[in-house]
Design a protein around this motif. Structure first.
Motif, PDB file in Angstrom:
ATOM      1  N   TRP A 427     -30.886  63.797  43.802  1.00  0.00           N
ATOM      2  CA  TRP A 427     -31.024  65.072  43.066  1.00  0.00           C
ATOM      3  C   TRP A 427     -31.003  64.806  41.570  1.00  0.00           C
ATOM      4  O   TRP A 427     -30.235  63.968  41.083  1.00  0.00           O
ATOM      5  N   CYS A 428     -31.797  65.582  40.855  1.00  0.00           N
ATOM      6  CA  CYS A 428     -31.880  65.413  39.402  1.00  0.00           C
ATOM      7  C   CYS A 428     -30.659  65.973  38.688  1.00  0.00           C
ATOM      8  O   CYS A 428     -30.397  65.630  37.536  1.00  0.00           O
ATOM      9  N   CYS A 433     -33.113  73.523  40.280  1.00  0.00           N
ATOM     10  CA  CYS A 433     -33.688  72.669  41.320  1.00  0.00           C
ATOM     11  C   CYS A 433     -32.775  72.659  42.548  1.00  0.00           C
ATOM     12  O   CYS A 433     -33.246  72.754  43.676  1.00  0.00           O
ATOM     13  N   CYS A 462     -35.762  62.634  42.408  1.00  0.00           N
ATOM     14  CA  CYS A 462     -35.205  63.856  42.974  1.00  0.00           C
ATOM     15  C   CYS A 462     -36.104  64.314  44.124  1.00  0.00           C
ATOM     16  O   CYS A 462     -37.322  64.413  43.974  1.00  0.00           O
ATOM     17  N   CYS A 465     -37.973  67.925  42.908  1.00  0.00           N
ATOM     18  CA  CYS A 465     -38.846  68.053  41.724  1.00  0.00           C
ATOM     19  C   CYS A 465     -39.505  66.746  41.318  1.00  0.00           C
ATOM     20  O   CYS A 465     -40.401  66.745  40.489  1.00  0.00           O
ATOM     21  N   ARG A 467     -38.447  64.399  39.483  1.00  0.00           N
ATOM     22  CA  ARG A 467     -37.926  63.758  38.281  1.00  0.00           C
ATOM     23  C   ARG A 467     -36.913  62.679  38.678  1.00  0.00           C
ATOM     24  O   ARG A 467     -36.525  62.587  39.840  1.00  0.00           O
TER      25      ARG A 467
HETATM   26 ZN    ZN Z   1     -34.790  68.096  40.872  1.00  0.00          ZN
END
Ligand code: ZN
Ligand code: A5A
Length: 479
Positions: A427-428, A433, A462, A465, A467
């Motif tokens: 996860w970012c 998000c 992530c 998303c 990223r």
């Molecule tokens: Zn994310």
């Protein structure tokens, strides 16, 4: 004998039925979400509480009892706390025929009851750390589906520890102590668990951060059975809890809380139970050994006498023992005590008396074996220990099999379709998000693994998303 619900496939029905058949609680009380503790259930809960009291004693927490009612004016001092709880409180607006000048709330937890008193009690650095706890009933107008022990509107065995400290570091030390206490308690319950740091949008109202401890239930949903919160100085500011430092300055205290409830018993029932009913860890079983005499017509041997002598010897060695002398068939007795989760059964018949033996039957594995009467105490002790170890090992394997680390949303969805449990995914760290992931997965973000070092990752994207991922985060369908 009636057909019983299966533990693995119909967990929810199994649970609801067992609450009553095992005589834990009676759900027929005419207020929704408020149930009656029956003697057997209460004895198990008291055994759990005994360990909590012992741990509190060991770590220097003092027991107190606060009133159940809180003036509206006290309740309304910490903004986030009010926002989090106002939709969940029961109000007392009248006394007799008169409307109250200051309305009262039934405590949903006791921060707002305790902290104005803290500001009177805590004067100087010498009063710190200040550590108290209580086990009381609290009231929450839960709007989600209520369930005995798991989500109730009167939490009748609410444990809450509240502490105050002279620094953030000392409050952090307290959180570590809480986790150690929790670990020791879970060891008694033979229960492995995971701890996660909650996302900011799901921390306890008023907290700087919150930790949650979870177990995985037989249907793959998680149950939160304990939480620890670091409040920093949020409540101290709102309730004016100041102390004088060694150099004569005035500082706000740092605070923590730690909470648990009868959910602990729900977790014990669910995690260790099976198709035949409860399976209780020996440390909390009201009856650790049940002795069932198996009489035979025209035998010269007195099985009742023999059973009582075995019970006597075991009691003298500190075990909790019961001799079932009811005038019903032994098979019926086996059924009853299996349902109630008694860890060990001893059967004695005329042949056992003649040969100086006894038959032991384990509740966890259902194995039966013969022992020498002379080795009674040592064999019972070692068998109860083995049951404890086996329950823990079994539960640990189940938990590990229900935590799955994945890289993509697709894989995560698959986990929730199959056997479910906990998904760990990169996860970012962005709130928006994370909230979208909750939506897509139809699951709740439990938070990042704790201690946080375990959540660190490198070179991953992530899952939502794309990223760069900062941490591993856990999702689950929850109770
Ligand atoms: Zn994310
Ligand atoms: N003041 C802090 C400690 C607090 O209240 N935290 S808490 O809201 O998270 O509750 C502590 C624990 O009580 C939870 O972890 C959960 O195990 C239990 N609990 C909360 N609501 C409950 C409910 N409606 N029924 C049964 N147990 C509940």
């Amino acid at each position: 004998m009636v057909e019983r619900k299966r533990w693995s496939e119909e967990f929810s029905e199994w649970y609801n039925e067992l609450i009553e058949t095992a005589e834990i609680q009676d759900k027929r009380y005419p207020v929704k979400g408020m149930n009656i503790w029956l003697p057997y259930g209460l004895r198990i809960m008291r055994n759990i509480e005994r360990f909590i009291h012992e741990e509190m004693e060991r770590t220097g927490h003092k027991e107190v009892l606060f009133p159940a009612l809180i003036p509206e004016t006290e309740f309304q001092k910490e903004a986030e706390h009010i926002a989090g709880f106002e939709g969940e409180v029961f109000w007392v607006t009248h006394a007799g025929h008169d409307p109250l000048d200051v309305r009262l709330i039934m405590r949903p937890t006791s921060e707002t009851a305790m902290y104005s008193m803290f500001s009177l009690w805590i004067r100087s650095h010498a009063d710190l750390p200040f550590k108290i706890y209580q086990i009381v009933n609290v009231y929450r107008y839960e709007t989600k589906h209520t369930r005995p022990l798991i989500r109730v509107r009167e939490i009748s065995r609410f444990f809450e520890a509240h502490t105050a400290h002279d620094s953030f570091e000392d409050a952090e030390r307290q959180i570590r102590e809480d986790l150690e206490i929790f670990g020791r308690l879970m060891e008694k319950l033979a229960m492995p668990y995971i701890v996660s740091k909650r996302p900011d949008w799901d921390k306890f109202p008023g907290a700087f951060y919150s930790l949650g401890a979870e177990v995985v239930m037989p249907d793959g949903r998680t149950l939160q059975i304990g939480t620890m919160h670091n409040y920093k100085q949020n409540f101290a500011r709102a309730y004016n809890i100041e102390y004088e430092t060694e150099t004569g300055e005035h500082e706000y205290v740092h605070q923590t809380t730690y909470g648990m409830s009868e959910r602990l018993l729900a977790a014990v029932m669910a995690v260790h139970g099976d198709d035949r009913g409860l399976v209780l860890p020996p440390a909390i079983a009201p009856i650790q050994v049940v002795i069932v005499p198996i009489p035979k017509k025209d035998s010269v041997y007195d099985v009742y006498e023999y059973a009582r002598s075995i019970a006597e010897e075991l009691k003298n060695s500190g075990f909790r023992v019961h001799v079932d002398e009811r005038d019903i068939r032994p098979g019926r007795k086996f059924y009853d005590w299996e349902l109630k989760g008694v860890p060990l059964r001893i059967e004695v018949g005329p042949r056992d008396i003649k040969n100086g033996k006894a038959v032991l039957a384990r509740r966890d594995t259902l194995e039966k074996f013969v022992i020498d009467r002379e080795e009674l105490v040592s064999r019972v002790r070692e068998t109860l220990d083995a049951i404890h170890e086996n329950l823990y090992a079994r539960a640990k394997e189940f938990l590990e099999n229900h935590i799955k680390r994945v890289d993509t949303i697709k894989e995560a969805k698959k986990v929730f379709e199959d056997r479910r449990g906990v998904v760990e995914i990169p996860w970012c760290g962005e709130e928006s998000c994370g909230l979208e992931m909750e939506e897509i997965l139809d699951a709740k973000m439990l938070g990042i693994p704790y201690p946080e070092e375990e959540a660190k990752i490198e070179g991953k994207k992530c899952a939502h998303c794309g990223r760069e991922a900062r941490v591993i985060v856990r999702f689950a369908r929850t109770y």
